[in-house]
Design an enzyme around this catalytic site. Structure first.
Site, PDB file in Angstrom:
ATOM      1  CD  GLU A   1      37.079  40.838  40.669  1.00 54.13           C
ATOM      2  OE1 GLU A   1      36.560  39.872  40.059  1.00 54.13           O
ATOM      3  OE2 GLU A   1      37.466  40.783  41.844  1.00 54.13           O
TER       4      GLU A   1
ATOM      5  CD  GLU B   1      33.494  38.802  43.626  1.00 59.20           C
ATOM      6  OE1 GLU B   1      33.495  37.571  43.838  1.00 59.20           O
ATOM      7  OE2 GLU B   1      33.512  39.281  42.465  1.00 59.20           O
TER       8      GLU B   1
HETATM    9  O1  AHR Z   1      38.765  37.625  38.811  1.00 56.91           O
HETATM   10  C1  AHR Z   1      38.469  36.320  39.205  1.00 56.91           C
HETATM   11  C2  AHR Z   1      37.592  36.270  40.445  1.00 56.91           C
HETATM   12  O2  AHR Z   1      36.322  36.765  40.123  1.00 56.91           O
HETATM   13  C3  AHR Z   1      38.019  37.107  41.606  1.00 56.91           C
HETATM   14  O3  AHR Z   1      38.940  36.466  42.425  1.00 56.91           O
HETATM   15  C4  AHR Z   1      36.746  37.341  42.344  1.00 56.91           C
HETATM   16  O4  AHR Z   1      36.737  38.560  43.044  1.00 56.91           O
HETATM   17  C5  AHR Z   1      35.683  37.265  41.262  1.00 56.91           C
HETATM   18  O5  AHR Z   1      34.648  36.428  41.632  1.00 56.91           O
END
Ligand code: AHR
Length: 518
Positions: free
Chosen positions: A304, A185
């Site tokens: 994610e 990110e």
């Molecule tokens: O999964 C939780 C968080 O969400 C992770 O660390 C990050 O990559 C995202 O913003």
């Protein structure tokens, strides 16, 4: 199609049809679509997968009860060690004798990391659960130097500084990590070492080159936008890929959904946003490649995805009261039944786009926004465990695109939402599985599956996840509140199969090779 936007109307039985043919193929499902994620955060590692001293743990400190639940999910890859955590992490802190490993402040989550669980431990744990490692390198505070060194440490056979250090640290054989994330990110202001698209694209390109020079067999994932609604979304992908297109293999997508507005009908349509997000990133990748006249096609890593909102207020309090604490109960969303339905919908979306989405990671796996929760005394499956388990178990083979005719509805953010969302996978042994969500809060659906094209299929079973209360949860005390049941409720004739799909339900319809009895 008939539009139904009136949820206050009386409950009635709706009808939907689904037509399938084995030639309606989307793609072979890459098994890495059923990946997950463990971050050095909260109780994911400490008190989650690693709990030395607990009677349920083995000689390595790995929780055996957790291993059993993870194994059932059959997760082929697990992303590690972050997440936001990775952007301030020195991988070297996590190797070698434990007593020499430094304790550091983790600026991403305002906690303290002791590094007692690290790279070797994670590889050993992954092997135990039958997963491969997807390892993220730090492109926040660090860069290509640390990235190429960790590839050498993990994958080079021996005879060099880093590979010999690995051997000295107990792994004669390479750790064999084939999939690598180039940071995390990097567009987000919350990220340690946030970069512009140009800065990140250059950094990712040089890191990817050096990492692949050490081990040409690896694949790397570049950071797409951290969310679809980032103001720089789109521009980020185009600029970043302009810098690194030829040296990366996948672009990452992240997405979490919330029902903070308590609007179930709208919430359950949110995988339509995920669908649009995927389609847009595919277009951006192809546009970036087109501009370069490249023959290479980039695929997507949705590394994610989940529902995440229940714990957010609580987390603010925890951090306020325990800044720099360890193993805090962070991001411990307690998932309810409607969350499981959206997770089912998101799995359907991933399968529907499996021609370009080759990797996906349910974020995360244990305790932190997770399907599995632990206490000192045991562990249990949250509601979202079940659709993920079903898709991972039965969603391997050739993804098929059904023609669906369903009533539609409108809601706050979406128009023409199909009440019945579904997709199908043809297994290698000829079995067919239909995954379906009924998004309606009150209308059952009589679903007719037209499977005449398959000639010799027989209905096997209908796995149903349903609860009358959309907010029902599983807890340590009552872990079986929301669990699937198996039904034999199908009427079949001449290749038509009629099944009852209750309002608010996740359904797995299994068909196997052989003639029906009717
Ligand atoms: O999964 C939780 C968080 O969400 C992770 O660390 C990050 O990559 C995202 O913003």
């Amino acid at each position: 199609m008939k539009k139904d936007s009136s949820f206050s109307e009386k409950k009635e039985l709706k009808k939907a049809t689904l037509i399938l043919d084995k030639d309606f193929s989307i793609a072979r499902v890459d098994e890495r679509l059923y990946g997950s994620f463990i971050e050095q955060l909260g109780r994911a590692v400490y008190g989650g997968i690693y709990d030395p001293g607990n009677p349920r743990s083995d000689e390595n400190g790995f929780r055996q009860d957790v291993i059993e639940l993870v194994k059932k999910l059959n997760v082929p890859i697990v992303r590690y060690p972050g997440g936001n955590f990775v952007s301030g992490f020195n991988w070297e802190d996590s190797i070698g004798p434990r007593e020499h490993r430094p304790t550091r402040l983790d600026l991403a989550w305002s906690t303290t990391e002791t590094n007692q669980f690290g790279l070797h431990e994670f590889c050993a744990w992954s092997e135990k659960v039958g997963s491969k490692v997807m390892y993220a390198v730090n492109l926040g505070t660090r860069g290509m130097e640390a990235a190429r060194n960790v590839v050498e440490y993990a994958n080079h056979s021996g005879g060099s500084y880093w590979s010999d250090l690995r051997r000295k640290n107990g792994s004669e054989k390479p750790l064999g990590i084939k999939l690598w994330c180039l940071g995390n990110e990097m567009d987000g202001p919350w990220q340690i070492g946030q970069k512009t698209a140009y800065e990140y694209g250059r950094c990712a390109n040089e890191a990817a080159k050096a990492m692949k020079w050490v081990d040409p067999s690896i694949e790397v994932v570049s950071c797409g936008s951290s969310a679809y609604d980032m103001p720089s979304f789109g521009a980020w992908e185009l600029e970043m890929l302009d810098q690194c297109y030829e040296n990366v293999d996948y672009v990452s997508l992240h997405r979490y959904y919330s029902n903070a507005a308590n609007d179930t009908q709208n919430f359950l349509a949110k995988n339509m946003d995920m669908e649009a997000f995927i389609k847009t990133v595919v277009s951006l990748c192809d546009a970036a490649g087109g501009k370069k006249h490249s023959k290479k096609k980039l695929n997507l890593s949705f590394d994610e995805w989940n529902v995440w909102y229940h714990s957010q207020e609580q987390d603010k309090q925890i951090i306020k009261q325990n800044r720099w604490g360890q193993s805090l109960h962070l991001l411990e969303d307690v998932y309810n039944f409607e969350d499981a339905l959206l997770v089912g919908g998101m799995l359907i979306t991933l399968l529907r786009n499996s021609d370009r989405v080759k990797i996906a990671c349910l974020a995360q796996l244990v305790n932190v926004i997770a399907p599995i929760m632990t206490s000192g005394n045991g562990c249990w499956a949250q509601t979202i465990y079940w659709p993920f388990l079903h898709a991972s178990q039965y969603g391997r083979g050739m993804a098929l695109r059904p023609v669906i005719n369903s009533p539609l509805y409108n809601c706050t953010d979406f128009e023409d939402v199909p009440m019945l969302d579904a997709t199908a996978v043809l297994g290698d042994e000829g079995s067919l599985t239909v995954f379906a969500v009924n998004r309606s809060i009150q209308n059952d659906i009589e679903l007719t599956c037209d499977l005449r094209a398959f000639q010799s299929l027989k209905f096997k079973e209908h796995i149903l996840l349903h609860h009358d209360d959309a907010k029902a949860i599983n807890t340590e005390e009552a872990p079986n509140t929301v669990v699937p049941v198996v039904r034999q409720d199908c009427e079949s004739q001449d290749g038509y199969f009629k099944v009852h799909i209750p309002a608010l339900s996740w359904n797995v319809l299994k068909f196997s090779v052989g003639r029906s009895q009717t």
